[in-house]
Write a protein that holds these residues in place. Structure first.
Motif, PDB file in Angstrom:
ATOM      1  N   ALA A 182     -47.526 -23.878 -36.017  1.00 53.51           N
ATOM      2  CA  ALA A 182     -46.402 -23.105 -35.486  1.00 53.51           C
ATOM      3  C   ALA A 182     -46.590 -21.637 -35.845  1.00 53.51           C
ATOM      4  CB  ALA A 182     -45.081 -23.631 -36.042  1.00 53.51           C
ATOM      5  N   ILE A 183     -46.978 -20.843 -34.852  1.00 53.07           N
ATOM      6  CA  ILE A 183     -47.227 -19.417 -35.083  1.00 53.07           C
ATOM      7  C   ILE A 183     -46.761 -18.623 -33.867  1.00 53.07           C
ATOM      8  CG2 ILE A 183     -49.165 -19.626 -36.692  1.00 53.07           C
ATOM      9  CD1 ILE A 183     -51.012 -19.352 -34.303  1.00 53.07           C
ATOM     10  N   ASP A 184     -46.589 -17.323 -34.048  1.00 52.29           N
ATOM     11  CA  ASP A 184     -46.124 -16.467 -32.964  1.00 52.29           C
ATOM     12  C   ASP A 184     -47.275 -16.109 -32.016  1.00 52.29           C
ATOM     13  OD1 ASP A 184     -43.632 -16.508 -34.120  1.00 52.29           O
ATOM     14  OD2 ASP A 184     -43.921 -14.625 -35.206  1.00 52.29           O
ATOM     15  N   VAL A 185     -46.905 -15.591 -30.835  1.00 53.64           N
ATOM     16  CA  VAL A 185     -47.898 -15.242 -29.818  1.00 53.64           C
ATOM     17  C   VAL A 185     -48.804 -14.103 -30.277  1.00 53.64           C
ATOM     18  CG1 VAL A 185     -48.128 -14.231 -27.502  1.00 53.64           C
ATOM     19  CG2 VAL A 185     -46.560 -16.127 -27.878  1.00 53.64           C
ATOM     20  N   ASP A 186     -48.327 -13.267 -31.176  1.00 51.76           N
ATOM     21  CA  ASP A 186     -49.161 -12.145 -31.643  1.00 51.76           C
ATOM     22  C   ASP A 186     -50.028 -12.526 -32.841  1.00 51.76           C
ATOM     23  OD1 ASP A 186     -47.071 -12.401 -33.420  1.00 51.76           O
ATOM     24  OD2 ASP A 186     -46.636 -10.257 -33.570  1.00 51.76           O
ATOM     25  N   GLU A 187     -50.089 -13.820 -33.161  1.00 49.09           N
ATOM     26  CA  GLU A 187     -50.837 -14.286 -34.322  1.00 49.09           C
ATOM     27  C   GLU A 187     -51.959 -15.233 -33.912  1.00 49.09           C
ATOM     28  OE1 GLU A 187     -46.858 -14.161 -37.206  1.00 49.09           O
ATOM     29  OE2 GLU A 187     -47.527 -16.055 -36.344  1.00 49.09           O
ATOM     30  N   LEU A 188     -53.164 -14.961 -34.389  1.00 47.07           N
ATOM     31  CA  LEU A 188     -54.325 -15.811 -34.130  1.00 47.07           C
ATOM     32  C   LEU A 188     -54.882 -16.293 -35.461  1.00 47.07           C
ATOM     33  CD1 LEU A 188     -56.223 -13.648 -31.448  1.00 47.07           C
ATOM     34  CD2 LEU A 188     -54.529 -15.460 -31.057  1.00 47.07           C
ATOM     35  N   VAL A 189     -55.069 -17.593 -35.594  1.00 46.67           N
ATOM     36  CA  VAL A 189     -55.603 -18.153 -36.840  1.00 46.67           C
ATOM     37  C   VAL A 189     -57.123 -18.142 -36.789  1.00 46.67           C
ATOM     38  CG1 VAL A 189     -55.730 -20.184 -38.312  1.00 46.67           C
ATOM     39  CG2 VAL A 189     -53.569 -19.566 -37.203  1.00 46.67           C
ATOM     40  N   ALA A 190     -57.722 -17.589 -37.822  1.00 44.69           N
ATOM     41  CA  ALA A 190     -59.188 -17.528 -37.936  1.00 44.69           C
ATOM     42  C   ALA A 190     -59.643 -18.374 -39.118  1.00 44.69           C
ATOM     43  CB  ALA A 190     -59.642 -16.081 -38.123  1.00 44.69           C
ATOM     44  N   SER A 191     -60.889 -18.803 -39.056  1.00 44.78           N
ATOM     45  CA  SER A 191     -61.489 -19.621 -40.117  1.00 44.78           C
ATOM     46  C   SER A 191     -62.762 -18.941 -40.591  1.00 44.78           C
ATOM     47  CB  SER A 191     -61.800 -21.022 -39.567  1.00 44.78           C
ATOM     48  OG  SER A 191     -62.597 -21.755 -40.467  1.00 44.78           O
ATOM     49  N   ARG A 192     -62.924 -18.790 -41.890  1.00 42.96           N
ATOM     50  CA  ARG A 192     -64.103 -18.092 -42.406  1.00 42.96           C
ATOM     51  C   ARG A 192     -65.387 -18.889 -42.213  1.00 42.96           C
ATOM     52  NH1 ARG A 192     -61.637 -13.850 -44.768  1.00 42.96           N
ATOM     53  NH2 ARG A 192     -59.600 -14.231 -45.744  1.00 42.96           N
ATOM     54  N   ASP A 193     -65.270 -20.223 -42.131  1.00 36.39           N
ATOM     55  CA  ASP A 193     -66.478 -21.030 -41.980  1.00 36.39           C
ATOM     56  C   ASP A 193     -66.523 -21.799 -40.656  1.00 36.39           C
ATOM     57  OD1 ASP A 193     -64.628 -23.030 -42.304  1.00 36.39           O
ATOM     58  OD2 ASP A 193     -65.542 -23.919 -44.085  1.00 36.39           O
ATOM     59  N   GLY A 194     -65.599 -21.479 -39.750  1.00 38.80           N
ATOM     60  CA  GLY A 194     -65.605 -22.133 -38.449  1.00 38.80           C
ATOM     61  C   GLY A 194     -64.907 -23.477 -38.400  1.00 38.80           C
ATOM     62  N   THR A 195     -64.298 -23.908 -39.499  1.00 38.73           N
ATOM     63  CA  THR A 195     -63.592 -25.189 -39.546  1.00 38.73           C
ATOM     64  C   THR A 195     -62.297 -25.119 -38.745  1.00 38.73           C
ATOM     65  OG1 THR A 195     -64.448 -25.551 -41.777  1.00 38.73           O
ATOM     66  CG2 THR A 195     -62.593 -26.918 -41.083  1.00 38.73           C
ATOM     67  N   SER A 196     -61.931 -26.208 -38.097  1.00 39.94           N
ATOM     68  CA  SER A 196     -60.651 -26.304 -37.405  1.00 39.94           C
ATOM     69  C   SER A 196     -59.527 -26.463 -38.414  1.00 39.94           C
ATOM     70  CB  SER A 196     -60.648 -27.504 -36.458  1.00 39.94           C
ATOM     71  OG  SER A 196     -59.328 -27.861 -36.095  1.00 39.94           O
ATOM     72  N   ILE A 197     -58.461 -25.706 -38.246  1.00 34.90           N
ATOM     73  CA  ILE A 197     -57.330 -25.836 -39.167  1.00 34.90           C
ATOM     74  C   ILE A 197     -56.645 -27.192 -39.005  1.00 34.90           C
ATOM     75  CG2 ILE A 197     -55.584 -24.778 -37.636  1.00 34.90           C
ATOM     76  CD1 ILE A 197     -54.523 -23.430 -40.298  1.00 34.90           C
ATOM     77  N   PHE A 198     -56.732 -27.778 -37.823  1.00 41.01           N
ATOM     78  CA  PHE A 198     -56.148 -29.107 -37.632  1.00 41.01           C
ATOM     79  C   PHE A 198     -56.926 -30.156 -38.430  1.00 41.01           C
ATOM     80  CE2 PHE A 198     -55.130 -26.782 -33.671  1.00 41.01           C
ATOM     81  CZ  PHE A 198     -53.748 -26.844 -33.726  1.00 41.01           C
ATOM     82  N   ASP A 199     -58.251 -30.062 -38.382  1.00 39.94           N
ATOM     83  CA  ASP A 199     -59.077 -30.998 -39.156  1.00 39.94           C
ATOM     84  C   ASP A 199     -58.815 -30.839 -40.650  1.00 39.94           C
ATOM     85  OD1 ASP A 199     -60.153 -31.808 -36.757  1.00 39.94           O
ATOM     86  OD2 ASP A 199     -62.051 -30.729 -37.005  1.00 39.94           O
ATOM     87  N   ALA A 200     -58.748 -29.591 -41.082  1.00 45.13           N
ATOM     88  CA  ALA A 200     -58.530 -29.329 -42.515  1.00 45.13           C
ATOM     89  C   ALA A 200     -57.156 -29.822 -42.966  1.00 45.13           C
ATOM     90  CB  ALA A 200     -58.675 -27.831 -42.788  1.00 45.13           C
ATOM     91  N   THR A 201     -56.143 -29.672 -42.117  1.00 45.52           N
ATOM     92  CA  THR A 201     -54.805 -30.136 -42.467  1.00 45.52           C
ATOM     93  C   THR A 201     -54.772 -31.656 -42.580  1.00 45.52           C
ATOM     94  OG1 THR A 201     -53.823 -28.219 -41.354  1.00 45.52           O
ATOM     95  CG2 THR A 201     -52.371 -30.087 -41.801  1.00 45.52           C
ATOM     96  N   MET A 202     -55.466 -32.335 -41.687  1.00 49.49           N
ATOM     97  CA  MET A 202     -55.537 -33.795 -41.763  1.00 49.49           C
ATOM     98  C   MET A 202     -56.209 -34.254 -43.049  1.00 49.49           C
ATOM     99  SD  MET A 202     -54.091 -35.522 -39.359  1.00 49.49           S
ATOM    100  CE  MET A 202     -54.923 -37.093 -39.545  1.00 49.49           C
ATOM    101  N   GLN A 203     -57.163 -33.466 -43.539  1.00 44.49           N
ATOM    102  CA  GLN A 203     -57.908 -33.839 -44.740  1.00 44.49           C
ATOM    103  C   GLN A 203     -57.216 -33.381 -46.020  1.00 44.49           C
ATOM    104  OE1 GLN A 203     -61.729 -32.086 -43.945  1.00 44.49           O
ATOM    105  NE2 GLN A 203     -62.054 -33.346 -42.115  1.00 44.49           N
ATOM    106  N   ALA A 204     -56.246 -32.482 -45.905  1.00 43.41           N
ATOM    107  CA  ALA A 204     -55.543 -31.962 -47.089  1.00 43.41           C
ATOM    108  C   ALA A 204     -54.716 -33.070 -47.741  1.00 43.41           C
ATOM    109  CB  ALA A 204     -54.647 -30.793 -46.692  1.00 43.41           C
TER     110      ALA A 204
END
Length: 377
Positions: free
Chosen positions: A236-258
């Motif tokens: 859940a983020i605003d239209v002016d916000e883009l999520v970046a990953s330093r190592d190219g990992t998907s934030i969805f994958d990482a959240t599932m593994q957290a």
């Protein structure tokens, strides 16, 4: 592709019998414009029956002056009187909860000689089941920005479903917004939720602004209960916000593994050297020379211990942000010019803009390999 427009079961409080909401104790008005922004009359925001939990939830903005009258009312579910609901009170909203094992089509609220009928929405968790969902709320944000926002999160994180709340936009219709979302490559679900209620006060019209905003938190939790119950994860983020990953990992994958199925991340401002009205995310490659941080956002698995708590805009209602440090791998690029200046003037180049950032430039080039794609309105 699934794509549709959803509506809320909202009801305005009859003033002659319910009066008005009144103010949060923490809010002090500085400007009469406050009353044009504040939701002083929405009694019911939405009504949702959850089959899995065997309960009906009535989502309401903070009751304040409505509380005594509403809680003294008689509640009738499909013609049958119901025991009083349990009232759950939160910072920016309240929830009335009924234990109901069978489906309900209509809730009636009887207050003295007033009867209000509220259509009940059934949950549709299968719609977003297993999906990597991005969610936001818009009001007249350019459709090309919304397209780019969705495209970037599909290409970088594998987002394959999107839901956007349309907060009374006048620049386009909900169907035009829906069509834009449906045109984003990789999206298998592209839905719009209409919410015409007032967002709440911004700027210096009052003190204690945060206590007087109900709509955004209500939208988040209505969507969680109605649609996202079986989603893989929700960002859940605003239209002016883009999520970046330093190592190219998907934030969805990482959240599932957290371990707690929840990832909090910080943000960094980015600026564009241009100041024309047709700015896009890709133009925002200049750093924040003053290094002013942005408020954190998060990604979460709805069907988890934390996912079932109340969602707020920047964190979870009863979870201290300091318990979850911002993730070191994920960060948010907050694009200064992607804004309608609804909150404060963000037109022009900020004095805080510093030199170009090579990492951001590479991210934008990867995200928008075909910048001509999209709908300019």
């Amino acid at each position: 592709m699934k794509s549709t427009i959803h509506k809320l079961s909202s009801i305005t409080a009859p003033k002659h019998s319910f009066g008005t909401r009144g103010l949060p104790p923490q809010t002090k008005i500085n400007d009469p414009k406050f009353w044009d922004m504040y939701d002083n009359d929405t009694l019911i925001f939405d009504c949702v029956w959850q089959a899995k939990q065997g309960r009906l939830r009535l989502f309401v903005p903070k009751l304040f002056g409505f509380k005594k009258k509403l809680m003294a009312s008689k509640f009738v579910l499909d013609g049958t009187s119901s025991p009083k609901p349990k009232l759950r009170q939160y910072r920016q909203c309240d929830i009335l909860e009924f234990q109901v094992s069978e489906p309900v089509k209509e809730l009636a609220i009887c207050a003295d000689d007033e009867m209000l009928t509220v259509p009940v929405h059934q949950t549709t968790p299968d719609r977003f089941a297993g999906k990597n969902v991005i969610y936001t709320k818009v009001q007249n944000d350019d459709l090309s920005w919304i397209y780019d926002w969705g495209l970037a999160h599909h290409r970088n994180h594998g987002a394959d479903a999107v839901l956007v709340t349309n907060n009374a936009s006048t620049a386009y219709t909900s169907d035009e917004l829906r069509a834009t979302l449906a045109s984003i490559p990789g999206m298998t679900v592209a839905d719009v939720l209409e919410s015409p209620q007032r967002h709440g006060p911004v700027g210096n019209v009052c003190r204690g602004t945060g206590w007087a905003k109900f709509q955004q938190v209500l939208c988040l939790n209505v969507c969680r209960d109605r649609f996202f119950g079986e989603a893989r994860a929700v960002l859940a983020i605003d239209v002016d916000e883009l999520v970046a990953s330093r190592d190219g990992t998907s934030i969805f994958d990482a959240t599932m593994q957290a371990r707690m199925k929840y990832i909090r991340f910080g943000g960094e401002w980015r600026y564009a050297s241009l100041t024309e009205a047709d700015l896009r995310h890709a133009d925002h490659i200049l750093t924040d020379d003053a290094q002013v941080p942005c408020n954190s956002k998060y990604c979460i698995v709805p069907d988890s211990f934390l996912g079932r708590t109340l969602w707020s805009v920047h964190s979870l209602e009863h979870v201290n942000r300091r318990v979850f440090s911002p993730h070191k791998n994920f960060y948010m690029l907050h694009c200064h010019g992607i804004n309608t200046s609804w909150k404060k003037d963000r037109s022009g180049l900020s004095h805080r803009a510093g030199p170009p950032d090579p990492e951001t430039k590479a991210f934008m080039e990867t995200s928008f390999a075909h910048p001509s794609i999209g709908t300019k309105q």
